[in-house]
Design a protein around this motif. Structure first.
Motif, PDB file in Angstrom:
ATOM      1  N   UNK A  44       4.566   2.448   7.914  1.00  0.00           N
ATOM      2  CA  UNK A  44       5.894   1.936   8.291  1.00  0.00           C
ATOM      3  C   UNK A  44       6.320   2.488   9.655  1.00  0.00           C
ATOM      4  N   UNK A  45       6.072   3.776   9.897  1.00  0.00           N
ATOM      5  CA  UNK A  45       6.441   4.380  11.180  1.00  0.00           C
ATOM      6  C   UNK A  45       5.681   3.744  12.341  1.00  0.00           C
ATOM      7  N   UNK A  46       4.387   3.529  12.140  1.00  0.00           N
ATOM      8  CA  UNK A  46       3.580   2.917  13.207  1.00  0.00           C
ATOM      9  C   UNK A  46       3.993   1.476  13.467  1.00  0.00           C
ATOM     10  N   UNK A  47       4.241   0.734  12.402  1.00  0.00           N
ATOM     11  CA  UNK A  47       4.672  -0.652  12.580  1.00  0.00           C
ATOM     12  C   UNK A  47       6.046  -0.719  13.249  1.00  0.00           C
ATOM     13  N   UNK A  48       6.936   0.201  12.893  1.00  0.00           N
ATOM     14  CA  UNK A  48       8.271   0.222  13.517  1.00  0.00           C
ATOM     15  C   UNK A  48       8.158   0.534  15.010  1.00  0.00           C
ATOM     16  N   UNK A  49       7.307   1.484  15.357  1.00  0.00           N
ATOM     17  CA  UNK A  49       7.127   1.812  16.783  1.00  0.00           C
ATOM     18  C   UNK A  49       6.540   0.615  17.532  1.00  0.00           C
ATOM     19  N   UNK A  50       5.604  -0.052  16.924  1.00  0.00           N
ATOM     20  CA  UNK A  50       4.994  -1.223  17.548  1.00  0.00           C
ATOM     21  C   UNK A  50       6.005  -2.363  17.669  1.00  0.00           C
ATOM     22  N   UNK A  51       6.853  -2.528  16.661  1.00  0.00           N
ATOM     23  CA  UNK A  51       7.909  -3.552  16.702  1.00  0.00           C
ATOM     24  C   UNK A  51       8.813  -3.320  17.916  1.00  0.00           C
ATOM     25  N   UNK A  52       9.200  -2.079  18.136  1.00  0.00           N
ATOM     26  CA  UNK A  52      10.061  -1.760  19.286  1.00  0.00           C
ATOM     27  C   UNK A  52       9.312  -1.929  20.599  1.00  0.00           C
ATOM     28  N   UNK A  66       3.408  -8.633  12.374  1.00  0.00           N
ATOM     29  CA  UNK A  66       3.960  -7.298  12.215  1.00  0.00           C
ATOM     30  C   UNK A  66       5.081  -7.289  11.180  1.00  0.00           C
ATOM     31  N   UNK A  67       6.005  -8.232  11.260  1.00  0.00           N
ATOM     32  CA  UNK A  67       7.114  -8.285  10.294  1.00  0.00           C
ATOM     33  C   UNK A  67       6.585  -8.538   8.887  1.00  0.00           C
ATOM     34  N   UNK A  68       5.590  -9.390   8.789  1.00  0.00           N
ATOM     35  CA  UNK A  68       4.978  -9.718   7.498  1.00  0.00           C
ATOM     36  C   UNK A  68       4.435  -8.454   6.822  1.00  0.00           C
ATOM     37  N   UNK A  69       3.721  -7.646   7.568  1.00  0.00           N
ATOM     38  CA  UNK A  69       3.156  -6.423   6.996  1.00  0.00           C
ATOM     39  C   UNK A  69       4.183  -5.305   6.895  1.00  0.00           C
ATOM     40  N   UNK A  70       5.171  -5.303   7.770  1.00  0.00           N
ATOM     41  CA  UNK A  70       6.247  -4.307   7.696  1.00  0.00           C
ATOM     42  C   UNK A  70       7.004  -4.465   6.373  1.00  0.00           C
ATOM     43  N   UNK A  71       7.176  -5.704   5.930  1.00  0.00           N
ATOM     44  CA  UNK A  71       7.874  -5.940   4.664  1.00  0.00           C
ATOM     45  C   UNK A  71       7.178  -5.220   3.515  1.00  0.00           C
ATOM     46  N   UNK A  72       5.852  -5.197   3.550  1.00  0.00           N
ATOM     47  CA  UNK A  72       5.094  -4.564   2.470  1.00  0.00           C
ATOM     48  C   UNK A  72       5.279  -3.057   2.416  1.00  0.00           C
ATOM     49  N   UNK A  73       5.748  -2.449   3.492  1.00  0.00           N
ATOM     50  CA  UNK A  73       5.897  -0.992   3.527  1.00  0.00           C
ATOM     51  C   UNK A  73       7.306  -0.528   3.150  1.00  0.00           C
ATOM     52  N   UNK A  74       8.179  -1.461   2.845  1.00  0.00           N
ATOM     53  CA  UNK A  74       9.571  -1.105   2.580  1.00  0.00           C
ATOM     54  C   UNK A  74       9.765  -0.579   1.162  1.00  0.00           C
ATOM     55  N   UNK A  75      10.649   0.400   1.024  1.00  0.00           N
ATOM     56  CA  UNK A  75      10.982   0.955  -0.283  1.00  0.00           C
ATOM     57  C   UNK A  75      12.085   0.148  -0.963  1.00  0.00           C
ATOM     58  N   UNK A  76      13.005  -0.376  -0.177  1.00  0.00           N
ATOM     59  CA  UNK A  76      14.137  -1.139  -0.697  1.00  0.00           C
ATOM     60  C   UNK A  76      13.791  -2.625  -0.676  1.00  0.00           C
ATOM     61  N   UNK A  77      13.912  -3.314  -1.808  1.00  0.00           N
ATOM     62  CA  UNK A  77      13.559  -4.737  -1.839  1.00  0.00           C
ATOM     63  C   UNK A  77      14.396  -5.594  -0.883  1.00  0.00           C
ATOM     64  N   UNK A  78      15.613  -5.187  -0.597  1.00  0.00           N
ATOM     65  CA  UNK A  78      16.436  -5.948   0.366  1.00  0.00           C
ATOM     66  C   UNK A  78      15.872  -5.806   1.773  1.00  0.00           C
ATOM     67  N   UNK A  79      15.336  -4.637   2.098  1.00  0.00           N
ATOM     68  CA  UNK A  79      14.693  -4.453   3.404  1.00  0.00           C
ATOM     69  C   UNK A  79      13.417  -5.282   3.496  1.00  0.00           C
ATOM     70  N   UNK A  80      12.671  -5.335   2.405  1.00  0.00           N
ATOM     71  CA  UNK A  80      11.463  -6.169   2.385  1.00  0.00           C
ATOM     72  C   UNK A  80      11.833  -7.628   2.623  1.00  0.00           C
ATOM     73  N   UNK A  81      12.895  -8.097   1.983  1.00  0.00           N
ATOM     74  CA  UNK A  81      13.357  -9.471   2.188  1.00  0.00           C
ATOM     75  C   UNK A  81      13.722  -9.699   3.648  1.00  0.00           C
ATOM     76  N   UNK A  82      14.452  -8.768   4.249  1.00  0.00           N
ATOM     77  CA  UNK A  82      14.835  -8.911   5.661  1.00  0.00           C
ATOM     78  C   UNK A  82      13.604  -9.050   6.557  1.00  0.00           C
TER      79      UNK A  82
END
Length: 186
Positions: A44-52, A66-82
């Motif tokens: 999640x940290x690496x994907x977030x840095x790459x997103x920025x 990137x967003x597609x795979x970032x969703x898979x790393x989320x702990x909160x289901x609402x964040x995954x949806x976003x």
């Protein structure tokens, strides 16, 4: 909430083969490997840095993947949806972002990466399937069913093969799960 982990990674692999020097997809792939190895936070940290790093004007295919795979790393289901909604938004805007210029011999030319439309089409069933799973996890069965219909329609556009088969099976499994949770059937 990966809908089809092996198949989805195949889309990134197919895309990486099309443009072997694409460092962004290599870095996304490395984060995927970290996540699958159990290091969700580092992925999640690496994907977030790459997103920025890519930024809001970055390549739409990269942002979608990137967003597609970032969703898979989320702990909160609402964040995954976003994140899954971001991935779909990038995919939908993808075709209009990359005009292809043609040279005198009719060869594709122009600056920046060009992405095969087939690679993008291959993402749509997984994007809709992940959204359906997100909505099901948030107890929104009507929204989940709507995304399952979209996933089913877009999977039909894929060539026969292992990826299509896995996605079809994942759609069926999620549909059964939603039906069981709500006590309804189609």
């Amino acid at each position: 909430m990966a809908a089809s982990e092996d198949g989805e990674c195949a889309v990134v692999e197919q895309r990486r083969e099309a443009e072997h020097d694409d460092g962004v997809l290599t870095r996304i792939g490395q984060a995927i490997m970290l996540h699958r190895a159990g290091d969700r936070e580092e992925a999640r940290n690496r994907l977030a840095a790459l997103w920025h790093e890519i930024g809001p004007r970055g390549d739409a295919f990269h942002r979608c993947a990137l967003a597609h795979y970032m969703a898979d790393t989320q702990d909160d289901p609402r964040d995954a949806l976003d994140w899954d909604l971001r991935a779909l938004e990038e995919a939908e805007g993808f075709v209009t972002e990359r005009p292809v210029r043609t040279g005198a011999a009719g060869e594709a030319g122009g600056q920046g990466p060009r992405h095969p439309l087939a690679a993008l089409r291959a993402f749509f069933p997984a994007l809709h399937l992940n959204l359906a799973a997100d909505y099901a996890g948030l107890d929104r069965p009507a929204d989940a069913r709507a995304q399952l219909r979209r996933a089913r329609a877009s999977v039909r556009a894929l060539a026969d093969g292992e990826y299509r088969r896995r996605l079809t099976e994942a759609i069926q499994r999620l549909e059964l799960r939603i039906e069981g949770a709500t006590g309804t059937s189609r």
